[in-house]
Design an enzyme around this catalytic site. Structure first.
Site, PDB file in Angstrom:
ATOM      1  N   HIS A  83      -8.005  -5.184   1.578  1.00 52.62           N
ATOM      2  CA  HIS A  83      -7.199  -5.060   0.348  1.00 52.62           C
ATOM      3  C   HIS A  83      -5.956  -5.946   0.380  1.00 52.62           C
ATOM      4  O   HIS A  83      -4.922  -5.612  -0.199  1.00 52.62           O
ATOM      5  CB  HIS A  83      -6.796  -3.600   0.104  1.00 52.62           C
ATOM      6  CG  HIS A  83      -7.949  -2.670  -0.068  1.00 52.62           C
ATOM      7  ND1 HIS A  83      -8.691  -2.615  -1.228  1.00 52.62           N
ATOM      8  CD2 HIS A  83      -8.507  -1.770   0.780  1.00 52.62           C
ATOM      9  CE1 HIS A  83      -9.657  -1.720  -1.092  1.00 52.62           C
ATOM     10  NE2 HIS A  83      -9.575  -1.198   0.118  1.00 52.62           N
ATOM     11  N   ASN A 157     -11.510   3.422  -5.254  1.00 53.37           N
ATOM     12  CA  ASN A 157     -12.164   2.146  -5.521  1.00 53.37           C
ATOM     13  C   ASN A 157     -12.601   2.126  -6.982  1.00 53.37           C
ATOM     14  O   ASN A 157     -12.531   3.151  -7.677  1.00 53.37           O
ATOM     15  CB  ASN A 157     -13.378   1.934  -4.613  1.00 53.37           C
ATOM     16  CG  ASN A 157     -13.003   1.560  -3.197  1.00 53.37           C
ATOM     17  OD1 ASN A 157     -12.023   0.858  -2.971  1.00 53.37           O
ATOM     18  ND2 ASN A 157     -13.787   2.017  -2.235  1.00 53.37           N
ATOM     19  N   TYR A 367      -4.752   5.159   7.293  1.00 59.00           N
ATOM     20  CA  TYR A 367      -3.899   4.531   6.279  1.00 59.00           C
ATOM     21  C   TYR A 367      -2.431   4.567   6.683  1.00 59.00           C
ATOM     22  O   TYR A 367      -1.722   3.555   6.616  1.00 59.00           O
ATOM     23  CB  TYR A 367      -4.106   5.193   4.923  1.00 59.00           C
ATOM     24  CG  TYR A 367      -5.228   4.576   4.131  1.00 59.00           C
ATOM     25  CD1 TYR A 367      -6.544   4.665   4.597  1.00 59.00           C
ATOM     26  CD2 TYR A 367      -5.004   3.897   2.937  1.00 59.00           C
ATOM     27  CE1 TYR A 367      -7.586   4.096   3.883  1.00 59.00           C
ATOM     28  CE2 TYR A 367      -6.039   3.328   2.231  1.00 59.00           C
ATOM     29  CZ  TYR A 367      -7.328   3.434   2.702  1.00 59.00           C
ATOM     30  OH  TYR A 367      -8.360   2.856   2.010  1.00 59.00           O
TER      31      TYR A 367
END
Length: 526
Positions: A83, A157, A367
């Site tokens: 990303h 997504n 994350y």
């Protein structure tokens, strides 16, 4: 350049010129702040530098130059491993339906009409920061809401399913999509080798190679949570939930030819298009919808409730509209507000809980850990990431600038003190044991490469029912074009057989294009 001054300061035999400058560098304007170095000292011009005489070496004492250059060489932080290419904007989420019968999570608990500020980031997955944002790739669709009860990150997504259902596969999958470390080139052979060996990815591969893999606009695509979550009420009742964000602008995609042309014309088309929409007041909007299952429905469903390679059919589990998202402000500083923006699906207020989805469980750790690597241990102190109120015992580390731990006084104890209590402790409003899925059997080691015929059922529905004739044609053409670049016939064959397991017509059309024959007998899982 124009010579502005021949005055030199002479000390011994050192002559320090004041500089050769453009007249614009000296333009005075009392309404603007003076130019300074990083320590706040006024500097006559950003082009000043000190040297020995008119043609001697530069001086180490020139702090402005040292300050300027040392910051310049540190202006890049590590880009995201995935990303990396993306951008975003600010706006708000508004509650449009009372769903306190489904969750106590803020902002829903604050009532219909409640608005909370948010920031959204859109991105491709595999490309680097400088890559085209119209490449064939899934799109990240991440939302940071600043609720009255803390940050709530929705890490989505633009597709309802994903390539893997086992978190240990994710790094290896990404390696197959990234640049080959030997050649530094992306390689379709590696991609198809991975997909054809891990055929639970077929649903996502079919979406990727349709025109849905090349969105025209970030504003004209949907966002899907993909994962199953648990939403809990104030009384402790709970449901399984999937979240999706539906574009009110409708969906719009490039075909393969137009996407390639846009790559040649404008590497940043999606970024620019979103920015232009907002600048013109054409604020993009999305309807936030959820699907729900009772615990009993989830345990008895024909598929694994925690399998991210599967969707919940809307005819079985209808969509319920619960809110609206509006983007109405572009960032003033892209680096501060977008590049330093971080997300984690672990950021959930009470009333939202993770399921046993293994990929979600892996993301709960990964994350935030990625943000600690990229931005530092205090990344949540960066304004764009910062919750409305924080009180804890996290005081030190790089870039701590809030005087300690958020709202705590600087002289408070850095532990749960019995005589100088810095914080109070609130009980969790519900018992996690009461919302836990039943656990059956001892610990096991599973391999998600083990397929069943069910792994091809929903992709068949996508092909036969959901895709239009045009989408079916684009999928076949795009897969053929990609497989023809793969020089290893075994990989072509395995990939062809994967599509044939989805649908015989799909398989035969691809077989004709790559001049191979579907294997017989065909094995499509147990």
């Amino acid at each position: 350049m124009t010579r502005l001054s021949n005055n030199f300061f002479q000390r011994g035999k050192l002559l320090l010129p004041l500089l050769l400058l453009s007249p614009l560098a000296f333009a005075a304007n009392d309404t603007l702040p003076p130019y300074t170095d990083g320590s706040g000292h006024a500097v006559q011009s950003p082009y000043d530098y000190q040297r020995v005489g008119t043609n001697g070496p530069m001086l180490l004492q020139d702090f402005h130059f040292i300050d300027l250059m040392s910051h310049f060489v540190r202006e890049r932080i590590p880009e995201r491993v995935v990303h990396a290419k993306g951008s975003g904007a600010h706006g708000y989420f508004q509650v449009t339906r009372d769903i306190t019968n489904l969750t106590m999570a803020a902002p829903f608990s604050d009532g219909v009409g409640t608005q909370v500020p948010l920031t959204m980031r859109f991105s491709t997955v595999a490309g680097e920061a400088g890559s085209p944002d119209t490449n064939r790739d899934p799109r990240g669709f991440a939302i940071k809401m600043r609720t009255s009860k803390g940050i709530w990150d929705w890490v989505f997504n633009n597709t309802p399913v994903f390539f893997v259902r086992d978190p240990t596969k994710f790094p290896l999958f990404i390696h197959s999509q990234k640049r080959d470390p030997q050649t530094n080139l992306r390689n379709a052979t590696l991609q198809w080798d991975y997909w054809s060996q891990n055929q639970e990815s077929i649903f996502q591969v079919m979406i990727l190679f349709s025109d849905r893999g090349t969105p025209f606009s970030w504003a004209q695509m949907n966002g899907y949570g993909g994962h199953t979550y648990k939403w809990v009420t104030a009384s402790g009742d709970w449901h399984y939930v999937k979240i999706r964000v539906v574009s009110e602008q409708g969906l719009n995609n490039f075909n393969a030819t137009a996407a390639k042309q846009m790559i040649a014309d404008n590497l940043d088309w999606n970024t620019q298009e979103l920015e232009s929409r907002i600048d013109s007041g054409n604020f993009p909007k999305w309807t936030v919808s959820i699907q729900t299952m009772t615990p009993e429905q989830g345990q008895n469903w024909e598929y694994d409730i925690n399998d991210i390679t599967k969707v919940w059919p809307v005819d079985q589990f209808p969509l319920l509209d619960v809110g609206e998202i509006v983007l109405n402000k572009n960032p003033d500083n892209w680096f501060s507000e977008i590049e330093q923006l971080s997300f984690s699906p672990a950021n959930m207020p009470f009333g939202a809980e993770p399921s046993n989805d293994p990929v979600l469980q892996g993301r709960l750790f990964a994350y935030a850990d990625a943000a600690r690597h990229r931005l530092g241990p205090n990344h949540m102190e960066i304004p764009v990431n910062c919750p409305m109120a924080v009180s804890n015992f996290q005081r030190a580390g790089y870039m701590r600038v809030d005087g300690g731990a958020g709202t705590l006084p600087p002289n408070s104890a850095n532990y749960p003190s019995s005589f100088n209590a810095p914080v109070s402790f609130q009980a969790r409003p519900y018992n996690l044991s009461a919302i836990a899925d039943p656990i059956v059997g001892p610990p096991v080691v599973l391999g998600s490469f083990q397929l069943s015929k069910k792994d091809f059922e929903q992709p068949n529905v996508l092909w036969t029912t959901n895709f239009s004739d045009e989408e079916r044609e684009s999928l076949v053409d795009n897969v053929i074009a990609s497989l023809l670049t793969v020089p290893i016939q075994n990989i072509q064959q395995r990939s062809l057989d994967m599509f044939a397991c989805v649908n015989a017509t799909l398989g035969s059309q691809i077989a004709t294009g790559i001049k191979l024959t579907v294997s017989s007998p065909l094995s499509c899982g147990a």
